[in-house]
Design an enzyme around this catalytic site. Structure first.
Site, PDB file in Angstrom:
ATOM      1  N   GLU A 288       0.929  -1.097   0.037  1.00 31.99           N
ATOM      2  CA  GLU A 288       0.050   0.091  -0.113  1.00 31.99           C
ATOM      3  C   GLU A 288       0.798   1.346   0.115  1.00 31.99           C
ATOM      4  OE1 GLU A 288      -3.123   0.034  -0.484  1.00 31.99           O
ATOM      5  OE2 GLU A 288      -2.895  -1.973  -1.144  1.00 31.99           O
ATOM      6  N   CYS A 322      -2.008   9.150   3.752  1.00 34.00           N
ATOM      7  CA  CYS A 322      -1.901   8.654   2.436  1.00 34.00           C
ATOM      8  C   CYS A 322      -3.342   9.334   1.905  1.00 34.00           C
ATOM      9  CB  CYS A 322      -2.061   7.186   2.272  1.00 34.00           C
ATOM     10  SG  CYS A 322      -2.989   6.299   3.568  1.00 34.00           S
TER      11      CYS A 322
END
Ligand code: NDP
Length: 519
Positions: A288, A322
């Site tokens: 990720e 993020c």
């Protein structure tokens, strides 16, 4: 055996309540008295020596040492992975219910020490109260959710039945692997990846981010207290380039679960794909990575809601999420009004030390991050009009003013590269189609939102915006476990959908067993 209730998200703490504020102040005071302690790698339940030491610092007060760590290097990575590999035999055969109960006990302990865990994050990661509280709540959610999910995967799986055979499908664990989390969700993401791996019967070497190893150490202590046998999770603080790579390259590593930057994720992907002598499997890499997330505001939007959503998504935890919004894409009719409201709200944000409940924006994580962000602000000055912020903020910590650039072109560096600091690029779009084109025009594809009251526009954006997590008329941060499975497209990663019902499959392989009836 006790009945397991349906999963429910852990509620956020209401810090407008005097009792909750007092409880958090007490936790902060307790943790302040425990700063500067020493921690060692733990392999197979035993503390081991490192190769030198490193310290984590408080980004609000960089002279304050939060934890001192014996530094694991290649030798410790080798020993830890070997130990995890040995522990796999018995742990993989431990009934799923027993493994799940360890996660449920972990969730219980995290809940009991909720403010304490948040206080560690306030000191070590520079999270404001509410951001730290949300991080702890998400960690609790991961334990509760994945515990239940493990039981679902351990149950009988639906297969088409045929006469004369008994068929079954069992989900079995992969083996020993590395969990490599980032510093920005130092508890939730670290806990989520570790919990998913162990509850499915895998064993783990956990290498925390070097900026936030104390929170990791506290989580590891809780796992042990919850009854996790030695060797199932091994704690390996140390530099990513040494301890981390040592794990990724090791022939006994069966999987790598990583969350972090695009550059490191791509390197891990490459290293994991290269077989080494003694390796008997294709390593599975769950990656990720970064984002360059957007909020589109179209001509029909509620401009107040949009401006509030943009500022919350952009400057909550200093854009160090993020999922944070770093691009606002505005269509002509609302452009000036939304921009004016964004500027006004941004200028009202109070920057200050994370432990102060009045601080809306805390420090960035370290001195290097501050230098990098200020460098991007200098680049931005030639790429757009600076309308808020634009430099360091006062104070001894790593403070940067929340900064807004307007009239940024879609190809500008500040519109394309992940800055990971409080910098927002505002862009003009000709119309909705143009806004969607701009939104999709980066290498990433993690989160995005649209603010609109036009059903047709919303449906078009839902169909055409290429983001793993897309929101309508709300901010683009704040994904909830079980509610918004989280993970991105393109260079944002392998779209693993953390907190979703597919996530545990990443740590499992399916074995089909077919038995013929006796003649
Ligand atoms: P990094 O990529 O710098 O580091 C992440 C982890 O990888 C750390 O534990 C680090 O260790 C380790 N590491 C560094 N180099 C190597 C290597 N060569 N081999 C193995 N491990 C290594 O990211 P940050 O910690 O700075 O985190 C911020 C990034 O994470 C942002 O890009 C953000 O977008 C992304 N992120 C993505 C999320 C998602 O779900 N898509 C969620 C949260 C963050 P060390 O600290 O010792 O360097």
């Amino acid at each position: 055996m006790r009945e397991i209730q349906e999963f429910r998200n852990e509620p956020p703490t209401d810090f407008t309540s005097a009792g909750n504020r007092r409880a958090m102040q007490q936790a902060l005071a307790k943790v302040s008295g425990e700063l500067g302690r020493s921690y060692n790698p733990v392999i197979g339940g035993r503390e081991t020596e490192g190769d030198g030491t490193f310290s984590s610092l408080n980004p609000s007060h960089p002279s304050q040492v939060v934890g001192v760590f014996a530094k694991a290097a290649l030798a410790q990575a080798e020993a830890a992975l070997r130990t995890a590999h040995e522990a796999f035999g018995s742990w993989s055969r431990t009934p799923a219910r027993e493994r799940a109960e360890i996660l449920f006990r972990t969730a219980g302990l995290l809940r009991e020490r909720k403010h304490e865990m948040s206080a560690w994050m306030i000191h070590e990661a520079g999270k404001t109260w509410s951001e730290a509280d949300a991080d702890t709540a998400e960690a609790i959610d991961f334990c509760e959710f994945y515990g239940r999910e493990a039981l679902r995967y351990a149950a009988d799986q639906p297969l088409t039945r045929i006469p004369g055979e008994t068929n079954e499908l069992q989900y079995v664990p992969l083996g020993a692997g590395a969990v490599i989390p980032p510093w920005n969700f130092p508890l939730a993401i670290l806990c989520g990846m570790t919990a998913a791996a162990l509850v499915t019967g895998n064993t783990v070497v956990l290498k925390p981010a070097s900026d936030t190893p104390t929170i990791a150490a506290k989580f590891f202590e809780i796992l042990v207290e919850a009854g996790l046998p030695p060797g199932v999770v091994n704690f390996l603080p140390g530099p990513g380039s040494l301890a981390g790579e040592g794990l990724v390259k090791h022939p006994l590593a069966r999987f790598v679960a990583f969350t972090g930057s695009k550059a490191v994720g791509l390197r891990i992907n490459e290293l994991a794909a290269r077989p080494v002598p003694g390796q008997r499997w294709i390593k599975r890499a769950v990656l990720e990575m970064g984002g360059k997330n957007f909020i589109i505001v179209d001509d029909t939007a509620d401009v107040n809601a949009a401006a509030t959503g943009i500022v919350a998504s952009a400057f909550g935890f200093q854009v160090q999420k993020c999922s944070a919004c770093s691009r606002a894409i505005l269509t002509p009719r609302v452009h000036d009004e939304v921009l004016a409201k964004v500027i006004e709200r941004t200028k009202a944000l109070r920057v200050g030390p994370a432990e102060d409940p009045e601080s809306a924006v805390g420090p960035v994580i370290n001195a290097d991050a501050k230098t990098k962000i200020l460098g991007y602000i200098e680049i931005g000055k030639s790429e757009g009009n600076i309308l808020a912020g634009g430099g360091p903020a006062p104070g001894e910590g790593h403070f940067v003013q929340p900064t807004v650039f307007a009239d940024v072109s879609e190809s500008a560096r500040i519109a394309q590269e992940e800055i990971f600091g409080p910098v927002l690029a505002v862009m003009r779009a000709k119309d909705l189609a143009d806004a969607i084109r701009i939104a999709n025009g980066t290498d990433y594809g993690l989160t995005g939102s649209i603010y609109s009251t036009d059903r047709g526009a919303i449906d078009k954006a839902k169909a055409e915006c290429f983001a793993g997590n897309f929101y309508v008329n709300r901010k683009c941060t704040g994904a909830l476990v079980g509610v918004h499975p989280f993970g991105g497209f393109n260079m944002s990663g392998t779209d693993s959908k953390a907190g979703g019902r597919d996530y545990l499959l990443l740590f499992l392989q399916a074995k089909a067993i077919s038995e013929t009836a006796k003649a």
